[in-house]
Motif scaffolding. Structure first.
Motif, PDB file in Angstrom:
ATOM      1  N   GLU A 105     -15.127  -0.613  -7.272  1.00  0.00           N
ATOM      2  CA  GLU A 105     -16.042   0.105  -6.390  1.00  0.00           C
ATOM      3  C   GLU A 105     -15.634  -0.083  -4.932  1.00  0.00           C
ATOM      4  OE1 GLU A 105     -19.066   1.158  -3.788  1.00  0.00           O
ATOM      5  OE2 GLU A 105     -18.568  -0.952  -4.080  1.00  0.00           O
ATOM      6  N   ALA A 106     -15.178  -1.297  -4.576  1.00  0.00           N
ATOM      7  CA  ALA A 106     -14.734  -1.552  -3.207  1.00  0.00           C
ATOM      8  C   ALA A 106     -13.523  -0.703  -2.861  1.00  0.00           C
ATOM      9  CB  ALA A 106     -14.408  -3.038  -3.031  1.00  0.00           C
ATOM     10  N   MET A 107     -12.578  -0.563  -3.798  1.00  0.00           N
ATOM     11  CA  MET A 107     -11.382   0.235  -3.513  1.00  0.00           C
ATOM     12  C   MET A 107     -11.708   1.720  -3.399  1.00  0.00           C
ATOM     13  SD  MET A 107      -7.972  -1.327  -5.182  1.00  0.00           S
ATOM     14  CE  MET A 107      -7.352  -2.927  -4.620  1.00  0.00           C
ATOM     15  N   ARG A 108     -12.721   2.166  -4.112  1.00  0.00           N
ATOM     16  CA  ARG A 108     -13.148   3.561  -3.946  1.00  0.00           C
ATOM     17  C   ARG A 108     -13.836   3.768  -2.596  1.00  0.00           C
ATOM     18  NH1 ARG A 108     -14.886   2.741  -9.600  1.00  0.00           N
ATOM     19  NH2 ARG A 108     -13.310   3.715 -10.950  1.00  0.00           N
ATOM     20  N   ALA A 109     -14.622   2.761  -2.186  1.00  0.00           N
ATOM     21  CA  ALA A 109     -15.360   2.879  -0.920  1.00  0.00           C
ATOM     22  C   ALA A 109     -14.456   2.665   0.289  1.00  0.00           C
ATOM     23  CB  ALA A 109     -16.499   1.864  -0.900  1.00  0.00           C
ATOM     24  N   VAL A 110     -13.360   1.901   0.098  1.00  0.00           N
ATOM     25  CA  VAL A 110     -12.448   1.574   1.200  1.00  0.00           C
ATOM     26  C   VAL A 110     -11.047   2.025   0.777  1.00  0.00           C
ATOM     27  CG1 VAL A 110     -11.603  -0.258   2.713  1.00  0.00           C
ATOM     28  CG2 VAL A 110     -13.885  -0.432   1.723  1.00  0.00           C
ATOM     29  N   PRO A 111     -10.753   3.319   0.828  1.00  0.00           N
ATOM     30  CA  PRO A 111      -9.469   3.822   0.324  1.00  0.00           C
ATOM     31  C   PRO A 111      -8.276   3.342   1.151  1.00  0.00           C
ATOM     32  CG  PRO A 111     -10.675   5.568   1.428  1.00  0.00           C
ATOM     33  CD  PRO A 111     -11.619   4.413   1.328  1.00  0.00           C
ATOM     34  N   ARG A 112      -7.189   3.093   0.472  1.00  0.00           N
ATOM     35  CA  ARG A 112      -5.988   2.584   1.125  1.00  0.00           C
ATOM     36  C   ARG A 112      -5.451   3.527   2.185  1.00  0.00           C
ATOM     37  NH1 ARG A 112       0.056   1.654  -1.415  1.00  0.00           N
ATOM     38  NH2 ARG A 112       0.639  -0.184  -0.187  1.00  0.00           N
ATOM     39  N   ARG A 113      -5.641   4.818   1.998  1.00  0.00           N
ATOM     40  CA  ARG A 113      -5.036   5.780   2.932  1.00  0.00           C
ATOM     41  C   ARG A 113      -5.538   5.603   4.365  1.00  0.00           C
ATOM     42  NH1 ARG A 113      -7.838   8.955  -0.440  1.00  0.00           N
ATOM     43  NH2 ARG A 113      -5.928   9.917  -1.211  1.00  0.00           N
ATOM     44  N   LEU A 114      -6.728   5.011   4.538  1.00  0.00           N
ATOM     45  CA  LEU A 114      -7.232   4.776   5.886  1.00  0.00           C
ATOM     46  C   LEU A 114      -6.441   3.710   6.629  1.00  0.00           C
ATOM     47  CD1 LEU A 114     -11.109   4.789   5.254  1.00  0.00           C
ATOM     48  CD2 LEU A 114      -9.664   6.673   6.063  1.00  0.00           C
ATOM     49  N   PHE A 115      -5.608   2.968   5.906  1.00  0.00           N
ATOM     50  CA  PHE A 115      -4.904   1.834   6.484  1.00  0.00           C
ATOM     51  C   PHE A 115      -3.394   2.024   6.512  1.00  0.00           C
ATOM     52  CE2 PHE A 115      -8.956   0.608   4.861  1.00  0.00           C
ATOM     53  CZ  PHE A 115      -9.465  -0.247   5.820  1.00  0.00           C
ATOM     54  N   VAL A 116      -2.937   3.207   6.178  1.00  0.00           N
ATOM     55  CA  VAL A 116      -1.502   3.506   6.182  1.00  0.00           C
ATOM     56  C   VAL A 116      -1.216   4.492   7.312  1.00  0.00           C
ATOM     57  CG1 VAL A 116       0.424   4.470   4.874  1.00  0.00           C
ATOM     58  CG2 VAL A 116      -1.326   3.119   3.701  1.00  0.00           C
ATOM     59  N   PRO A 117      -0.306   4.165   8.225  1.00  0.00           N
ATOM     60  CA  PRO A 117       0.002   5.089   9.319  1.00  0.00           C
ATOM     61  C   PRO A 117       0.694   6.346   8.805  1.00  0.00           C
ATOM     62  CG  PRO A 117       1.544   3.264   9.305  1.00  0.00           C
ATOM     63  CD  PRO A 117       0.497   2.926   8.291  1.00  0.00           C
ATOM     64  N   GLY A 118       0.678   7.375   9.619  1.00  0.00           N
ATOM     65  CA  GLY A 118       1.297   8.634   9.218  1.00  0.00           C
ATOM     66  C   GLY A 118       2.788   8.530   9.001  1.00  0.00           C
ATOM     67  N   ARG A 119       3.411   7.575   9.651  1.00  0.00           N
ATOM     68  CA  ARG A 119       4.864   7.368   9.524  1.00  0.00           C
ATOM     69  C   ARG A 119       5.100   5.902   9.198  1.00  0.00           C
ATOM     70  NH1 ARG A 119       9.726   9.791  11.381  1.00  0.00           N
ATOM     71  NH2 ARG A 119      11.260   8.335  12.215  1.00  0.00           N
ATOM     72  N   ALA A 120       5.736   5.624   8.061  1.00  0.00           N
ATOM     73  CA  ALA A 120       5.942   4.242   7.625  1.00  0.00           C
ATOM     74  C   ALA A 120       7.159   4.187   6.719  1.00  0.00           C
ATOM     75  CB  ALA A 120       4.701   3.717   6.905  1.00  0.00           C
ATOM     76  N   TRP A 121       7.528   2.966   6.313  1.00  0.00           N
ATOM     77  CA  TRP A 121       8.672   2.764   5.436  1.00  0.00           C
ATOM     78  C   TRP A 121       8.149   2.324   4.079  1.00  0.00           C
ATOM     79  CZ3 TRP A 121      13.491   4.316   6.037  1.00  0.00           C
ATOM     80  CH2 TRP A 121      14.484   3.842   5.168  1.00  0.00           C
ATOM     81  N   CYS A 122       8.497   3.086   3.055  1.00  0.00           N
ATOM     82  CA  CYS A 122       7.979   2.882   1.709  1.00  0.00           C
ATOM     83  C   CYS A 122       8.929   2.000   0.906  1.00  0.00           C
ATOM     84  CB  CYS A 122       7.809   4.254   1.053  1.00  0.00           C
ATOM     85  SG  CYS A 122       7.418   4.222  -0.688  1.00  0.00           S
ATOM     86  N   LEU A 123       8.376   0.980   0.232  1.00  0.00           N
ATOM     87  CA  LEU A 123       9.163   0.102  -0.639  1.00  0.00           C
ATOM     88  C   LEU A 123       8.611   0.201  -2.057  1.00  0.00           C
ATOM     89  CD1 LEU A 123       9.511  -3.138   1.531  1.00  0.00           C
ATOM     90  CD2 LEU A 123      11.228  -1.358   1.162  1.00  0.00           C
ATOM     91  N   PRO A 124       9.121   1.136  -2.858  1.00  0.00           N
ATOM     92  CA  PRO A 124       8.613   1.278  -4.230  1.00  0.00           C
ATOM     93  C   PRO A 124       9.017   0.097  -5.093  1.00  0.00           C
ATOM     94  CG  PRO A 124      10.514   2.701  -3.893  1.00  0.00           C
ATOM     95  CD  PRO A 124      10.193   2.088  -2.558  1.00  0.00           C
ATOM     96  N   GLY A 125       8.303  -0.082  -6.209  1.00  0.00           N
ATOM     97  CA  GLY A 125       8.627  -1.165  -7.118  1.00  0.00           C
ATOM     98  C   GLY A 125      10.033  -1.054  -7.669  1.00  0.00           C
ATOM     99  N   GLU A 126      10.514   0.167  -7.856  1.00  0.00           N
ATOM    100  CA  GLU A 126      11.881   0.416  -8.295  1.00  0.00           C
ATOM    101  C   GLU A 126      12.501   1.473  -7.393  1.00  0.00           C
ATOM    102  OE1 GLU A 126      11.946   1.471 -12.388  1.00  0.00           O
ATOM    103  OE2 GLU A 126      11.067  -0.411 -13.075  1.00  0.00           O
ATOM    104  N   GLY A 127      13.783   1.344  -7.150  1.00  0.00           N
ATOM    105  CA  GLY A 127      14.465   2.316  -6.310  1.00  0.00           C
ATOM    106  C   GLY A 127      14.570   1.853  -4.865  1.00  0.00           C
ATOM    107  N   GLU A 128      15.207   2.671  -4.065  1.00  0.00           N
ATOM    108  CA  GLU A 128      15.477   2.339  -2.676  1.00  0.00           C
ATOM    109  C   GLU A 128      14.276   2.638  -1.782  1.00  0.00           C
ATOM    110  OE1 GLU A 128      18.284   0.901  -1.561  1.00  0.00           O
ATOM    111  OE2 GLU A 128      18.997   0.814  -3.630  1.00  0.00           O
ATOM    112  N   GLY A 129      14.183   1.868  -0.699  1.00  0.00           N
ATOM    113  CA  GLY A 129      13.170   2.151   0.301  1.00  0.00           C
ATOM    114  C   GLY A 129      13.464   3.455   1.025  1.00  0.00           C
ATOM    115  N   HIS A 130      12.405   4.097   1.537  1.00  0.00           N
ATOM    116  CA  HIS A 130      12.600   5.365   2.238  1.00  0.00           C
ATOM    117  C   HIS A 130      11.438   5.617   3.190  1.00  0.00           C
ATOM    118  CE1 HIS A 130      10.290   6.323  -1.442  1.00  0.00           C
ATOM    119  NE2 HIS A 130       9.646   7.167  -0.653  1.00  0.00           N
TER     120      HIS A 130
END
Length: 368
Positions: A19-44
């Motif tokens: 319920e907390a994660m639904r009320a406080v979505p992650r997207r509010l805390f991610v800037p419009g431009r960032a560097w992504c590190l997926p669990g598998e594969g290269e960062g981008h």
């Protein structure tokens, strides 16, 4: 994918955290431009203005960490190079750490490392703003986190300061939630935890891997607990690694122990070797043609071992006052002689004198 989907795809969460994660979505805390590190594969790079679907996919991915600062802000996101110095942890790891924290209603929580502010806001939603104190050492990171948290409608206590000192003004705390990698547990965290209270932290020994640890304050000045799942976190600023300056030539030798076995055998081997060799760091890499190389270093020595499928023996180079490969080899074989115990057989104790790793019980320390 959506915030609701993300909460439903995290198996470690109970209903209140979902319920907390639904009320406080992650997207509010991610800037419009960032560097992504997926669990598998290269960062981008992800850029919401250019590729909104890619940005959304990264934000809602269970195993994707998102870097928000490089070299303490000296290098811009996407410029290339530099060390990652602040990020939003992968939701799967966030969920696992919150599950280990397991707070009661009304618990007071000290968080070390505000970062993007997401976990501080989740804690505040779950426990109430007045029960959460989050400490961040970087003023620019804290300013962004505060704005993010306000967008989410939360207002925990935010403190600019050195997280290794905790926040004694609000002690004692029922829970301490650490969002950065720790080699040596600052004793102030133990002092500021109520007897029976819990400290959850990512332990990064330097030797191959990091592990979530759940320590319980014993009421006699110490804390102890066991290791859980693997994780990846950026280290406390005061505990970052630095490469040694070692003079003199390398001593060349060889070994029959395959370094791939040492690195890849077990999480239990990782913890055991780190416990026996505090202060020894290591990394490894596969090479073309089936080769494999391990690098080791400490404050005053360094070594590397090189496997190639063309030869039965493995080449070893060592210099400095210590023979680091020999030490790692002996530690690994000692772990084998114990029956190759898994990670769940090991734990950590923290006292005013320092910390140590143990096997099965705190009375059986893994001595150097």
């Amino acid at each position: 994918m959506s915030a609701d989907d993300l909460a439903d795809r995290l198996p470690d969460l109970d209903g209140r955290w979902r319920e907390a994660m639904r009320a406080v979505p992650r997207r509010l805390f991610v800037p419009g431009r960032a560097w992504c590190l997926p669990g598998e594969g290269e960062g981008h790079l992800i850029d919401r203005a250019i590729e909104p679907d890619l940005w959304e996919h990264a934000v809602c991915s269970v195993d994707t960490a998102i870097v928000t600062q490089i070299d303490d802000g000296a290098i811009g996101i996407g410029e290339g190079g530099g060390e990652y110095t602040s990020s939003g942890s992968a939701p799967g790891v966030v969920a696992a750490e919150l599950a280990l924290l397991d707070p009661y209603d009304g618990d007071e929580v000290l968080e070390i490392g505000t970062g993007t502010g997401w976990t501080a806001a989740l804690l505040a939603h779950r426990l109430g703003d007045a029960n959460v104190t989050s400490v961040e050492i970087d003023p620019s990171v804290l300013a962004v986190a505060e704005a993010n948290i306000r967008k989410a409608g939360r207002s925990p206590r935010l403190v600019l300061g050195d997280g290794t000192k905790g926040h004694p003004e609000g002690a004692p705390y029922d829970r301490v939630h650490v969002t950065c990698g720790v080699r040596e547990v600052p004793y102030g965290w133990v002092e500021q935890t109520r007897p029976g209270g819990v400290i959850v932290l990512p332990w990064i020994s330097g030797w191959e891997g990091a592990h979530l640890a759940r320590l319980t304050a014993t009421g006699d000045g110490g804390a102890m607990g066991e290791f859980h799942r693997a994780c990846a976190f950026m280290p406390l600023r005061s505990q970052r690694w630095s490469a040694p300056v070692v003079e003199g030539g390398f001593r060349r030798s060889s070994t029959l122990l395959d370094p791939r076995r040492v690195v890849r055998s077990s999480y239990g081997a990782e913890v055991a070797i780190a416990g026996m060799l505090p202060g020894v760091c290591g990394t490894h890499a596969d090479e073309e043609g089936g080769g494999f190389r391990v690098w080791l270093w400490s404050d005053d020595s360094e070594a590397h071992a090189h496997y190639t499928p063309d030869y039965k023996r493995i080449s070893v180079w060592q210099r400095g006052p210590r023979d680091l490969w020999d030490e790692v080899e002996a530690a690994f074989l000692r772990w084998v002689s114990w029956g190759s115990p898994g990670r769940d057989r090991f734990g950590m104790t923290v006292t005013p004198e320092g910390q140590y790793i143990w096997r099965d019980t705190p009375g059986d320390p893994v001595s150097p």
